[in-house]
Design a protein around this motif. Structure first.
Motif, PDB file in Angstrom:
ATOM      1  N   VAL B  13       0.946  -1.168   0.056  1.00  0.00           N
ATOM      2  CA  VAL B  13       0.038  -0.169  -0.080  1.00  0.00           C
ATOM      3  C   VAL B  13       0.888   1.221  -0.058  1.00  0.00           C
ATOM      4  O   VAL B  13       0.448   2.153   0.505  1.00  0.00           O
ATOM      5  N   ALA B  14       1.993   1.025  -0.714  1.00  0.00           N
ATOM      6  CA  ALA B  14       3.110   2.267  -0.630  1.00  0.00           C
ATOM      7  C   ALA B  14       2.649   3.370  -1.188  1.00  0.00           C
ATOM      8  O   ALA B  14       3.229   4.594  -0.735  1.00  0.00           O
ATOM      9  N   ASP B  15       1.963   3.623  -2.070  1.00  0.00           N
ATOM     10  CA  ASP B  15       1.417   4.768  -2.956  1.00  0.00           C
ATOM     11  C   ASP B  15      -0.096   4.407  -3.549  1.00  0.00           C
ATOM     12  O   ASP B  15      -0.658   3.330  -3.242  1.00  0.00           O
ATOM     13  N   LEU B  16      -0.388   5.486  -4.086  1.00  0.00           N
ATOM     14  CA  LEU B  16      -2.028   5.491  -4.574  1.00  0.00           C
ATOM     15  C   LEU B  16      -2.116   4.588  -5.432  1.00  0.00           C
ATOM     16  O   LEU B  16      -3.371   3.818  -5.614  1.00  0.00           O
ATOM     17  N   ASP B  17      -1.079   4.172  -6.456  1.00  0.00           N
ATOM     18  CA  ASP B  17      -1.292   3.043  -7.508  1.00  0.00           C
ATOM     19  C   ASP B  17      -1.291   1.832  -6.728  1.00  0.00           C
ATOM     20  O   ASP B  17      -2.068   0.912  -7.193  1.00  0.00           O
ATOM     21  N   ARG B  18      -0.818   1.403  -5.681  1.00  0.00           N
ATOM     22  CA  ARG B  18      -0.694   0.364  -5.177  1.00  0.00           C
ATOM     23  C   ARG B  18      -1.918   0.050  -4.352  1.00  0.00           C
ATOM     24  O   ARG B  18      -2.407  -1.163  -4.250  1.00  0.00           O
ATOM     25  N   ILE B  19      -2.482   1.107  -3.765  1.00  0.00           N
ATOM     26  CA  ILE B  19      -3.758   1.115  -2.852  1.00  0.00           C
ATOM     27  C   ILE B  19      -4.791   0.625  -3.840  1.00  0.00           C
ATOM     28  O   ILE B  19      -5.770   0.005  -3.652  1.00  0.00           O
ATOM     29  N   ARG B  20      -4.802   1.178  -5.119  1.00  0.00           N
ATOM     30  CA  ARG B  20      -5.862   1.056  -6.167  1.00  0.00           C
ATOM     31  C   ARG B  20      -5.671  -0.375  -6.591  1.00  0.00           C
ATOM     32  O   ARG B  20      -6.782  -1.257  -6.760  1.00  0.00           O
ATOM     33  N   ASN B  21      -4.307  -0.939  -6.688  1.00  0.00           N
ATOM     34  CA  ASN B  21      -4.160  -2.464  -7.050  1.00  0.00           C
ATOM     35  C   ASN B  21      -4.767  -3.229  -6.036  1.00  0.00           C
ATOM     36  O   ASN B  21      -5.309  -4.351  -6.061  1.00  0.00           O
TER      37      ASN B  21
END
Lengths: 409, 409
Positions: B13-21
């Motif tokens: 969950v390191a950044d917004l893209d990973r949170i979206r993932n």
């Protein structure tokens, strides 16, 4: 011995050094024998980052989740300041909104404080502990975190001051007080020692952005004495108090200006009952705030209707009015975003005539045309072309004798 | 239909893209008809920053304030993930430890979960909502936030899985499962499809740092099936389950190693009752954990006593022992930090003889000297010179037939 709330904004707690500096200030008040409660904002920049994350993930994000996310900024500062205070021998503990609790309504993102259970804070203060309280937030009806809207930490501070019956609520910020006008425009602006709630409200709502408006309203309602002062310099600030505390009431306390206005004129509106209601009813339904309103005396059964709206609302206002055109029946709509509102504010106006006249004469002497005039009990506002803003403010500041004596050579 | 807890660590969950993932992964499980609860860590790096601030302000900071500060990291992630889920049409809400609540004891900074009121979560899941829960934290006895210690989000996930009677607790991380040994040392290490709690505990505590040890203990106690899998790749991971679920019990499941050991030898200790108690009592009082212990058969009324301690504790151990020298009466103290512990782990050992012998022979063939040996029901550990670590791991991995078949040409 007094009981004081000290509130520190984002720039005052922007890094660890500044947090240590805040701790030292709090310690000084504690050592002077006062009971102190502290209210803190998030470290400068933190809230913006959190807000941006929410918006980037979804422009129409759930306000309850937004609140859970952005409320963390103050939580961090409160914990860190408690640690910094303990490190210099001041007993302290952090309190989050839900722990006290600070009860709010359920309007997430712009909640209203409903009740604060202040007794536990008073008890801790009596035992010599400094409560360090997260500003900007509270506990909503379903056990969820709410926030009070941007600038809400001022509101938290005043509400807590009322709840713990504090003698004073000190708002530490990056300016050292409230001035007769914006010192960036008038270098000889003077710091006011005292100002009434009513004047502060007029100054705040027309552009002197030192204190959040809702916090001043609450202070007035709860009779909380508020002091605005610098967290970087060590000198007294400006007191915002009840009118009765101000012995010599100045006719004019300050000159405010706002560039956030736009002027709308409806040409050749039918001059019959119900037209104003149709116009302003439509705007109100679209959540467009209308400020100054002028209606000229009409000829041939029509009249011109002029009013101001927030500049950000201009496109929406135009939209709404074009849609209502058939019902209202105006000939044309003129919109002018290049206007500024200049206001002269003072509680002394209530008992003095001629205040408005001085204003009109001073502006005329500089060749500044007045487009719209509106007055209240303690304020006269005029709308002028935006390019005259600084000139008008300076002229009025001098005309009302507000300029400070020049510094000794 | 299954009920699943999905836990995502900081790198996931390191950044917004990973949170979206992560949101997309959760959506897939929801669309497969499962009831899903999510547990999140703080975004990578955030907790370290918060911890550093606390330490910089005061090395001996109040653990209660530390908890209030560091707990914000997970609060941010939970809110953001809830927003990301809603944005792709998955009903979700964030839950903080105090909102559920997750009750813990009052040991701030390393609290133990005491009870979780899971019914409200189950109810929401039945209604189709995904609870997104802050890992790592809970509510202490005085209405204050507690944290469970580093890596505590694994523990939260397992505890929540137990509380909501989940069919499985999926731990998403940056490795794709549990391997027979460290693939950086043995490229032909194999991913284990299933492993028992007991084996996992031995592997975790001797250095395979995939799952936090306490979370495995809790999973074993509460019989929570745990899956370790990658949040970046889309393939099944390794299941940590009850021994009964493993039909073919391998004699050896994996080879673990640890370089965090140091060896201490007390030469010529008087060989009489009470000496071991004096030595290890003094170390325990100083909070020094002792692992392997060997005592040679003595001659002339003295003996040599060898044991291992954590390398970080070596200086303290030496200190404690020097102070106890008069009481214990040893001749000299030898300390060697350049050692490694190599362990062979497998539940099949319980019913198979000769496991240790295979180990000793394999090491002897490579000319590796064994300094200390210790065994448990499902593990044989040896201490060797640190420089032999990789050689020893590779030799044992081959000796126990764990190497994967070479990839087809």
């Amino acid at each position: 011995m007094a009981r004081i709330v000290m509130k520190f904004g984002g720039t005052s707690v922007a890094d660890l050094d500044r947090i240590r500096n805040v701790a030292a200030r709090v310690k000084r008040e504690v050592e002077a024998g006062h009971e102190v409660a502290v209210v803190v904002s998030a470290m400068a920049g933190v809230t913006n980052q959190l807000v941006k994350w929410c918006q980037d993930l979804s422009p129409l994000h759930d306000a309850r989740e937004y609140d859970a996310v952005v409320a963390t900024g103050e939580q961090v500062t409160a914990g860190l300041l408690a640690i910094a205070l303990q490190a210099i021998g001041v007993e302290a503990r952090s309190w989050q909104g839900w722990q006290i609790p600070i009860h709010t309504d359920g309007a997430h993102g712009k909640a209203r404080v409903e009740a604060i259970e202040g007794e536990v804070l008073i008890e801790r203060m009596r035992q010599g502990q400094v409560p360090v309280i997260t500003g900007f937030q509270g506990l909503g009806p379903r056990n969820r975190i709410t926030t009070l809207g941007r600038g809400g930490s001022d509101l938290s501070a005043v509400a807590i001051a009322a709840a713990i019956r504090a003698d004073r609520c000190d708002i530490y910020t990056d300016v050292d007080g409230i001035y007769t006008t914006d010192p960036r425009i008038v270098p000889r602006a003077k710091k006011l020692e005292k100002i009434s709630y009513e004047e502060m409200l007029e100054l705040a709502s027309v552009g002197a952005k030192v204190l959040q408006t809702r916090s001043v309203e609450l202070a007035m309602k709860q009779r909380v004495r508020v002091q605005v002062l610098s967290s970087f310099e060590d000198k007294p600030g400006s007191l915002v108090v009840d009118e009765d505390e101000i012995v010599e009431k100045p006719i004019v306390s300050g000159i405010a200006y706002s560039r956030d206005e736009a002027k709308v004129t409806l040409r050749r509106v039918p001059d019959r009952p119900g037209i104003a209601a149709a116009v302003f009813g439509a705007l109100a339904k679209a959540n467009v705030n209308v400020d100054m309103i002028v209606q000229n005396i009409g000829a041939d059964g029509t009249t011109d209707l002029t009013f101001t709206v927030g500049r950000a609302d201009l496109a929406r206002a135009r939209d709404v009015l074009e849609k209502a055109r058939a019902e209202v029946g105006f000939e044309s709509l003129l919109a002018d975003p290049d206007v500024a509102k200049i206001s002269v504010v003072g509680i002394g106006m209530r008992s003095h005539a001629g205040v408005a006249n001085t204003m009109f004469r001073a502006l005329a002497e500089k060749g500044i045309n007045i487009q719209v005039i509106s007055t209240s009990e303690i304020k006269v506002s005029v709308l002028v072309a935006a390019e005259y803003t600084e000139l008008a403010v300076r002229a009025l500041h001098t005309a009302y004798g507000l300029d400070a004596a020049p510094a000794a050579a």
